[in-house]
Design a protein around this motif. Structure first.
Motif, mmCIF file in Angstrom:
data_model
loop_
_atom_site.group_PDB
_atom_site.id
_atom_site.type_symbol
_atom_site.label_atom_id
_atom_site.label_comp_id
_atom_site.label_asym_id
_atom_site.label_seq_id
_atom_site.Cartn_x
_atom_site.Cartn_y
_atom_site.Cartn_z
ATOM 1 N N ASN A 1 1.699 5.173 9.750
ATOM 2 C CA ASN A 1 0.954 6.407 10.029
ATOM 3 C C ASN A 1 -0.515 6.271 9.658
ATOM 4 O O ASN A 1 -1.293 7.195 9.854
ATOM 5 C CB ASN A 1 1.573 7.603 9.273
ATOM 6 C CG ASN A 1 1.489 7.433 7.776
ATOM 7 O OD1 ASN A 1 2.125 6.543 7.221
ATOM 8 N ND2 ASN A 1 0.699 8.256 7.111
ATOM 9 N N SER A 2 -0.918 5.121 9.123
ATOM 10 C CA SER A 2 -2.293 4.997 8.631
ATOM 11 C C SER A 2 -2.779 3.555 8.749
ATOM 12 O O SER A 2 -1.979 2.614 8.769
ATOM 13 C CB SER A 2 -2.309 5.432 7.155
ATOM 14 O OG SER A 2 -3.586 5.267 6.586
ATOM 15 N N LYS B 1 3.682 13.360 8.972
ATOM 16 C CA LYS B 1 2.868 12.137 9.089
ATOM 17 C C LYS B 1 3.394 11.234 10.203
ATOM 18 O O LYS B 1 2.615 10.650 10.964
ATOM 19 C CB LYS B 1 2.867 11.381 7.763
ATOM 20 C CG LYS B 1 2.000 12.034 6.695
ATOM 21 C CD LYS B 1 1.985 11.202 5.414
ATOM 22 C CE LYS B 1 1.088 11.862 4.378
ATOM 23 N NZ LYS B 1 0.920 11.038 3.174
ATOM 24 N N ASN C 1 4.499 -3.412 5.698
ATOM 25 C CA ASN C 1 3.058 -3.170 5.665
ATOM 26 C C ASN C 1 2.641 -2.127 4.621
ATOM 27 O O ASN C 1 1.570 -2.236 4.045
ATOM 28 C CB ASN C 1 2.602 -2.730 7.065
ATOM 29 C CG ASN C 1 1.243 -2.070 7.035
ATOM 30 O OD1 ASN C 1 0.207 -2.730 7.000
ATOM 31 N ND2 ASN C 1 1.230 -0.734 7.018
ATOM 32 N N TYR D 1 -1.735 -4.073 -9.208
ATOM 33 C CA TYR D 1 -1.797 -4.228 -7.736
ATOM 34 C C TYR D 1 -1.755 -5.712 -7.367
ATOM 35 O O TYR D 1 -1.000 -6.124 -6.486
ATOM 36 C CB TYR D 1 -3.062 -3.567 -7.180
ATOM 37 C CG TYR D 1 -3.213 -3.734 -5.675
ATOM 38 C CD1 TYR D 1 -2.372 -3.062 -4.788
ATOM 39 C CD2 TYR D 1 -4.186 -4.580 -5.142
ATOM 40 C CE1 TYR D 1 -2.512 -3.230 -3.407
ATOM 41 C CE2 TYR D 1 -4.328 -4.749 -3.763
ATOM 42 C CZ TYR D 1 -3.487 -4.069 -2.902
ATOM 43 O OH TYR D 1 -3.609 -4.244 -1.531
ATOM 44 N N THR E 1 -9.704 1.363 5.514
ATOM 45 C CA THR E 1 -8.488 2.181 5.674
ATOM 46 C C THR E 1 -8.474 3.223 4.557
ATOM 47 O O THR E 1 -9.449 3.343 3.812
ATOM 48 C CB THR E 1 -7.223 1.301 5.543
ATOM 49 O OG1 THR E 1 -7.152 0.846 4.182
ATOM 50 C CG2 THR E 1 -7.231 0.103 6.474
HETATM 51 N N1 LIG Z 1 -7.307 -2.395 3.681
HETATM 52 C C1 LIG Z 1 -7.495 -3.551 3.067
HETATM 53 O O1 LIG Z 1 -8.632 -4.018 2.881
HETATM 54 C C2 LIG Z 1 -6.328 -4.349 2.597
HETATM 55 C C3 LIG Z 1 -6.589 -5.568 1.976
HETATM 56 C C4 LIG Z 1 -5.527 -6.350 1.555
HETATM 57 C C5 LIG Z 1 -4.232 -5.926 1.782
HETATM 58 N N2 LIG Z 1 -3.992 -4.738 2.383
HETATM 59 C C6 LIG Z 1 -2.597 -4.334 2.586
HETATM 60 O O2 LIG Z 1 -2.426 -3.817 3.884
HETATM 61 C C7 LIG Z 1 -1.334 -2.895 3.899
HETATM 62 C C8 LIG Z 1 -1.706 -1.635 4.650
HETATM 63 O O3 LIG Z 1 -2.697 -0.945 3.920
HETATM 64 P P1 LIG Z 1 -3.895 -0.147 4.600
HETATM 65 O O4 LIG Z 1 -5.138 -0.823 4.188
HETATM 66 O O5 LIG Z 1 -3.621 0.093 6.021
HETATM 67 O O6 LIG Z 1 -3.840 1.208 3.739
HETATM 68 P P2 LIG Z 1 -3.531 2.735 4.121
HETATM 69 O O7 LIG Z 1 -4.378 3.174 5.263
HETATM 70 O O8 LIG Z 1 -3.649 3.467 2.833
HETATM 71 O O9 LIG Z 1 -2.032 2.685 4.600
HETATM 72 C C9 LIG Z 1 -0.996 2.494 3.655
HETATM 73 C C10 LIG Z 1 0.298 3.014 4.246
HETATM 74 O O10 LIG Z 1 1.340 2.823 3.263
HETATM 75 C C11 LIG Z 1 2.023 4.061 3.130
HETATM 76 N N3 LIG Z 1 2.648 4.236 1.815
HETATM 77 C C12 LIG Z 1 2.036 4.356 0.624
HETATM 78 N N4 LIG Z 1 2.959 4.592 -0.333
HETATM 79 C C13 LIG Z 1 4.168 4.622 0.287
HETATM 80 C C14 LIG Z 1 5.499 4.838 -0.150
HETATM 81 N N5 LIG Z 1 5.792 5.103 -1.430
HETATM 82 N N6 LIG Z 1 6.495 4.801 0.768
HETATM 83 C C15 LIG Z 1 6.232 4.572 2.057
HETATM 84 N N7 LIG Z 1 4.993 4.375 2.549
HETATM 85 C C16 LIG Z 1 3.977 4.400 1.658
HETATM 86 C C17 LIG Z 1 0.945 5.110 3.348
HETATM 87 O O11 LIG Z 1 1.551 6.360 3.588
HETATM 88 P P3 LIG Z 1 0.774 7.748 3.218
HETATM 89 O O12 LIG Z 1 -0.119 8.016 4.388
HETATM 90 O O13 LIG Z 1 1.882 8.714 3.058
HETATM 91 O O14 LIG Z 1 0.013 7.490 1.948
HETATM 92 C C18 LIG Z 1 0.253 4.528 4.543
HETATM 93 O O15 LIG Z 1 0.965 4.773 5.717
HETATM 94 C C19 LIG Z 1 -0.953 -2.690 2.434
HETATM 95 O O16 LIG Z 1 0.174 -3.488 2.138
HETATM 96 C C20 LIG Z 1 -2.151 -3.210 1.674
HETATM 97 O O17 LIG Z 1 -1.804 -3.680 0.382
HETATM 98 C C21 LIG Z 1 -5.014 -3.937 2.806
#
Ligand SMILES: NC(=O)c1ccc[n+]([C@@H]2O[C@H](COP(=O)([O-])OP(=O)(O)OC[C@H]3O[C@@H](n4cnc5c(N)ncnc54)[C@H](OP(=O)(O)O)[C@@H]3O)[C@@H](O)[C@H]2O)c1
Length: 308
Positions: free
Chosen positions: A22-23, A49, A101, A178, A215
């Motif tokens: 969703n995000s 969501k 993810n 983390y 994000t």
């Molecule tokens: N963005 C970066 O620079 C970056 C860098 C390295 C790694 N990552 C990894 O990429 C992945 C995606 O992150 P993103 O950057 O796209 O962040 P994001 O936009 O915050 O998306 C995170 C997603 O995870 C969901 N989530 C959080 N807690 C949860 C739970 N308890 N149960 C189920 N879903 C849950 C969130 O749902 P809600 O909307 O309900 O919160 C959201 O849909 C993550 O694994 C992150 O560690 C991201």
């Protein structure tokens, strides 16, 4: 040649489960897989969501096949309920792609989940471990079936500390809890591939990281991190759409190798197009991987036998 979403092979007849769709990165992964014909199961933490994401995908891909669902990865009960939903909705089970993810980052204070675990470790590692274990019998035992787990650049700062796994002795939100949870994800993805290979399974496990992508992940930043995030992000980060590419490459590209780890190809792997990513030394430590696997089985009360 730079690999982009237009290189995704046709996905008609394939079903993908994408957590956190969703995000951010997960949303763009879902959108692109749907655009290429895959059916997507979108579990989110609330119906609203999941429905909102479906509305946004349908705005671009009106014929998309999308199934909303509920999943809170920090809750053992919710993970099990989600798997029951999958069984009700798709009897017999036939999942082609699982993308682990969803994630949460940098909670300012140590929080415990309903199961008593530190929230980042529970959401980012224990939940996906249990989900993968429970969905494993529902994955098609076929070549082309892939499990992709999202790691992070921060794995290079991470350390698995079995004496502080739940940050019970010391809580350091970003570079402690983390980083440990994301290193655990990478170690898990690689160990899963070793076990799949040993079992002679055609299913592949791969890992990917998005570099630094804009994000909602940084929503919990406070103080200096918040300030730095605001000024540096536009310079060093790429879009969520671009950040989704390494995971999409791992999930679909014929040239992505089982047990491979992919990230952006630019300076410091922060931005760019999918390419093999640098592995930290801990990723090759098989004794560490086995101990982590046993620990995850015990904590999640979930046995994960990888069979061919
Ligand atoms: N963005 C970066 O620079 C970056 C860098 C390295 C790694 N990552 C990894 O990429 C992945 C995606 O992150 P993103 O950057 O796209 O962040 P994001 O936009 O915050 O998306 C995170 C997603 O995870 C969901 N989530 C959080 N807690 C949860 C739970 N308890 N149960 C189920 N879903 C849950 C969130 O749902 P809600 O909307 O309900 O919160 C959201 O849909 C993550 O694994 C992150 O560690 C991201």
């Amino acid at each position: 040649m730079n690999w982009t979403a237009s290189d995704i092979p046709p996905q008609e007849g394939r079903r993908a489960v994408i957590t956190g769709a969703n995000s951010g990165i997960g949303f763009h992964a879902a959108l692109e897989l749907a655009r290429h014909g895959a059916e997507i199961v979108l579990p989110a933490r609330s119906e609203a969501k999941a429905e909102d994401a479906i509305r946004r995908i349908r705005a671009e891909v009106p014929q998309a096949k999308l199934t909303p669902a509920l999943l809170d990865l920090s809750s053992r009960r919710s993970v099990r309920r989600f798997v029951e939903t999958i069984d009700d909705r798709f009897p017999g089970g036939s999942i082609d792609v699982l993308i682990n993810n969803a994630g949460v980052m940098a909670l300012p204070r140590r929080e415990l989940t309903e199961d008593g675990f530190e929230r980042q470790f529970a959401t980012n590692f224990l939940g996906p471990f249990a989900l993968t274990a429970l969905l494993f019998p529902r994955l098609k035992p076929a070549s082309g079936t892939r499990i992709v787990t999202l790691a992070s650049l921060i794995v290079h700062q991470g350390r698995i500390d079995f004496d502080n796994l739940q940050s019970e002795r010391k809580y350091v939100s970003l570079y402690g809890a983390y980083a440990q949870s994301k290193l655990a994800d990478l170690i898990f993805a690689l160990e899963l591939q070793r076990r799949l290979s040993r079992a002679g399974s055609p299913i592949a496990s791969l890992a990917a990281h998005p570099g630094i992508a804009v994000t909602n992940l940084m929503a919990h930043f406070t103080g200096l991190y918040k300030l730095l995030g605001r000024f540096l992000t536009p310079v060093i980060a790429q879009s969520a759409e671009r950040g989704a590419l390494p995971g999409l490459f791992a999930a679909t590209a014929p040239e992505a190798a089982a047990g491979g780890y992919y990230g952006p190809n630019g300076a410091g792997e922060r931005k760019g197009f999918p390419a093999p990513a640098r592995l930290p030394a801990a990723a090759a430590d098989e004794a560490l991987a086995s101990r982590l696997w046993d620990t995850a089985e015990r904590l999640t009360k979930t046995r994960f036998d990888v069979v061919g």
